[in-house]
Design an enzyme around this catalytic site. Sequence first.
Site, mmCIF file in Angstrom:
data_model
loop_
_atom_site.group_PDB
_atom_site.id
_atom_site.type_symbol
_atom_site.label_atom_id
_atom_site.label_comp_id
_atom_site.label_asym_id
_atom_site.label_seq_id
_atom_site.Cartn_x
_atom_site.Cartn_y
_atom_site.Cartn_z
ATOM 1 N N HIS A 91 0.819 -1.211 0.000
ATOM 2 C CA HIS A 91 0.000 0.000 0.000
ATOM 3 C C HIS A 91 0.854 1.263 0.000
ATOM 4 O O HIS A 91 0.388 2.320 -0.404
ATOM 5 C CB HIS A 91 -0.916 0.017 1.221
ATOM 6 C CG HIS A 91 -1.789 -1.194 1.342
ATOM 7 N ND1 HIS A 91 -2.774 -1.484 0.435
ATOM 8 C CD2 HIS A 91 -1.816 -2.192 2.264
ATOM 9 C CE1 HIS A 91 -3.382 -2.614 0.798
ATOM 10 N NE2 HIS A 91 -2.810 -3.060 1.900
ATOM 11 N N HIS A 116 5.589 6.864 6.330
ATOM 12 C CA HIS A 116 5.221 6.305 5.027
ATOM 13 C C HIS A 116 4.716 7.438 4.129
ATOM 14 O O HIS A 116 4.602 8.590 4.570
ATOM 15 C CB HIS A 116 4.154 5.213 5.180
ATOM 16 C CG HIS A 116 2.883 5.731 5.767
ATOM 17 N ND1 HIS A 116 2.616 5.735 7.108
ATOM 18 C CD2 HIS A 116 1.792 6.307 5.186
ATOM 19 C CE1 HIS A 116 1.436 6.263 7.337
ATOM 20 N NE2 HIS A 116 0.915 6.629 6.190
ATOM 21 N N HIS A 118 2.144 8.841 0.636
ATOM 22 C CA HIS A 118 1.015 8.746 -0.289
ATOM 23 C C HIS A 118 1.372 9.622 -1.482
ATOM 24 O O HIS A 118 1.894 10.730 -1.310
ATOM 25 C CB HIS A 118 -0.265 9.233 0.379
ATOM 26 C CG HIS A 118 -0.624 8.452 1.619
ATOM 27 N ND1 HIS A 118 -1.407 7.325 1.587
ATOM 28 C CD2 HIS A 118 -0.267 8.635 2.921
ATOM 29 C CE1 HIS A 118 -1.540 6.851 2.818
ATOM 30 N NE2 HIS A 118 -0.854 7.627 3.645
ATOM 31 N N HIS A 142 3.597 10.865 6.167
ATOM 32 C CA HIS A 142 3.039 10.757 7.512
ATOM 33 C C HIS A 142 4.063 10.118 8.441
ATOM 34 O O HIS A 142 4.576 9.028 8.155
ATOM 35 C CB HIS A 142 1.771 9.895 7.501
ATOM 36 C CG HIS A 142 0.637 10.496 6.743
ATOM 37 N ND1 HIS A 142 -0.428 9.762 6.260
ATOM 38 C CD2 HIS A 142 0.404 11.788 6.382
ATOM 39 C CE1 HIS A 142 -1.276 10.579 5.641
ATOM 40 N NE2 HIS A 142 -0.792 11.806 5.699
ATOM 41 N N THR A 223 -6.079 6.901 7.841
ATOM 42 C CA THR A 223 -6.612 7.094 6.485
ATOM 43 C C THR A 223 -6.638 5.791 5.702
ATOM 44 O O THR A 223 -6.927 5.792 4.507
ATOM 45 C CB THR A 223 -5.791 8.145 5.705
ATOM 46 O OG1 THR A 223 -4.464 7.650 5.493
ATOM 47 C CG2 THR A 223 -5.738 9.461 6.458
ATOM 48 N N THR A 224 -6.330 4.693 6.374
ATOM 49 C CA THR A 224 -6.400 3.354 5.766
ATOM 50 C C THR A 224 -7.164 2.445 6.731
ATOM 51 O O THR A 224 -7.254 2.731 7.919
ATOM 52 C CB THR A 224 -4.990 2.775 5.540
ATOM 53 O OG1 THR A 224 -4.282 2.738 6.794
ATOM 54 C CG2 THR A 224 -4.198 3.613 4.546
#
Length: 512
Positions: A91, A116, A118, A142, A223-224
């Site tokens: 992801h 991590h 995005h 993040h 957010t996941t």
Amino acid sequence: MRSQHFSTMTIPLIFIFIVCPLASTGAKWTYNGPDGEHDWSSNYPFCGGAFQSPIDFQTQLLRYDPNLPPIQLQNYNLSTNEQLTLGNNGHSVQLSLPSHMHISSLPHRYSAAQLHFHWGSSSLLTGSEHTVNGKRFAGEMHIVHFNSDKYPNISMAVDKHNGLAVLGVFIEIGDFNPAFDKFFKYINGIKYRDQKIQVPAFNIRALLPARLDEYYRYDGSLTTPPCFPSVLWTVFRKPVTISRKQFLGLATALYASYAQDSATVPLHGNYRKPQLTDNRVVLVSFKDGLHGILSAASSFQRKQVIQKLLVGDLADLADEGLYQLLPKLSPQPGVDKKWKKTKNQGQWSQASQKQQWSFNDVPSNTGYSNSVGKKTSTPWYMGAFDANKEMCFVSLEENVVHHLERYHAKGLMVEALREVVFPELNLRSYLQCRSDLDFQTIKQLIQGRSRDEAAELEHSLTKAMLRQIRRQIKRHRNPNMKTTMGHPQATFPKDYNSALTYHGPQRVEWED
């Protein structure tokens, strides 16, 4: 549409507090396709619930708080003798971080766990999760921390209210960034899902903007999946830059599939769309560049409002105090004098708060059951005033499932869970000045009061909200009119009930 029977059945589930480990269904999820975010709530009901992230930082949601301190980071400059784990979890790219790194400027110590990213794609250079007035940046980093004052590790903290604190950093394409290259240069070693390598540690502070005193602050969620609303978000105002070559290296080198899979699935576009604000506001530590921005409300005044709802004169509140309950309403001339704090009142001490909120001061018939047919002496809202009483979201989910199965209504899981969790989340956030008080929360707070008084207050609130909606319609038709209190325009609902209900979004192993 919620049935009256269903609402009555689910509300007594508020709230059961136990310490519990992270539970996960292990269901597959992606950002697009049949397992995309529109379907996350099928297996992870909190993803369709309340206080979800990310959100769009619209100017009308912002409240300036002069008391927000600069973010203070400890032990972020890691020794190159340390080794960090860089991995591809299917992801995102994730870099492990040692727990001696921590944030020291929050009410609790929050220790680092991982960071991590995005991002967008080679054809779409926009992939941040949070947006600013609709603007999406190229990417977002993040840095995830857990509340180490209360919990031994991130797995124990992830489903607790305020268990996590995440630092968000916007990324835009510009100058080459040598700090990011400290681990970007190893990305080819983790091309496929579940691949991991060891990389030398470096100064993590160099990944952040120069200014740590300008940021957005709000209560939100992972957010996941599983999307627990357990995150205190701090998103820095100023973005950092990486070069176009660095961005494309990130956006094109990785796969969400395993090395042995016959078909490769590119890893890009891994960002969730903005969620509803759920009556939340966003505190900001800066004021320049924001014209007409409101200041954050007083916590003292908010406690007075709640006290009045619980033990005060509701008829008097209905007549004069509506704008205090719903700040989107303009105050009427001459009605705010009684709410102003006098000099000799001062700020409440912890001792006076405890005395003010002793169980003897609240109606005895407002408690909720923690088991079928058994009353608890502690009303549901008392958890919002007890800093040591956390909400365990896994426990809440398990209990809602149990009760729904008894009524053969498991398909209503998302709606039921939101109905159970939202009032206390809203009340906690309201007392921290990070939300407005929701109409549904008010209705629950006055549930044990005199029926006539409660009905009068509800009627007055409904009328006031309808007036506000009509003003917004006029403003929408005449954009040259000034906005009232800086709040957004709205469309007129078919009936007032839809105006008074905040619906969850339509339809994650967690990374945030």
